[in-house]
Scaffold this motif. Sequence first.
Motif: not given
Length: 326
Positions: A271-285
């Motif tokens: 919506d804000e940066f016109s990036i429609g293809h994203s891969t995000i990895q969540a980590e907790c350390i």
Amino acid sequence: MNESTNNRTETKMKLALGLTLLILVAEVVGGVVSNSLALLADAGHMLTDVFAVALSLYALIQSRRPADNKRTFGYHRVTILIALLNSAILLPLSAYIVWEAIGRFSQPAHIEGGIMFGVALLGLVANLLIGLNLHTEANASLNIRSAVIHVMGDAAASGAVLIAALVITFTGWTPIDPILSIGIALLVAFSGWRIVRESIAILMESAPRDLDIPALIERLQEVPGVRSVHDLHVWQISQGINALSCHVIVDDQAVSRSAAVLAAMNRLLEDEFSIGHSTIQAECIECDPNALYCQLIPMDTGDHGHSHSHSHAHAPEQEHEHVHTH
């Protein structure tokens, strides 16, 4: 572009190719008969226009091919390679025109102004029609824009030749021919160099020119549940197709809860940066502070004012979640 837009653009490109071939033949014949270097220089540029429009048409067709096991992002980069090739050709061509024009100062030639005028007028009208016809598509495609720059450069050249023809016809002052040839060459070289730089930036996986990376990181870290962002990469697959990958530190929690955090980040990116293809990895350390890519961007955003690094040798108990969106 959607399918109907692609079909419309393809039709326009075919028309542009036909008109460009017509102008090329007219300028070669006219340049030889009138002995005008400016007209022959423009004909040389028209030859690259034929090449440019044909390659851009080919790239447009190729870019529709679906992704496969070897080209997992599809064939969008074909259009960037063609744009780079088209624009790079303009630089040595411009240098050659300047060289020939300098020679004309020491050895002036007789020029038939009337023939020169008629051919230049034909070239100006045809090139303006092509440029106006492709103007809308050029805004959305670097490939089409590189072809349009060729064409509009020729329109400017034809206009200059038109002026030169009038000056020669009414005053007999032939130096106007090489003077305008040099001006045309410099204009074309400048336009070509801009496309070369932009094409290389995309092929080098550079971030989009108008994207504020620190602001993007700050906004991602404002998403509830996100503690920090690191190992962030933003690049362009092709013009207007932006991609991002990053790792985020979240609270140690169930995967189902962190999924909502990642979904919120993906919505924000689109919506804000016109990036429609994203891969995000969540980590907790936290990650290895000595890794390479996580130190690319120093952070200074309140509680998150520290650099993070990423090592792919994670602790066994670490939870990960990958979210990939188009």
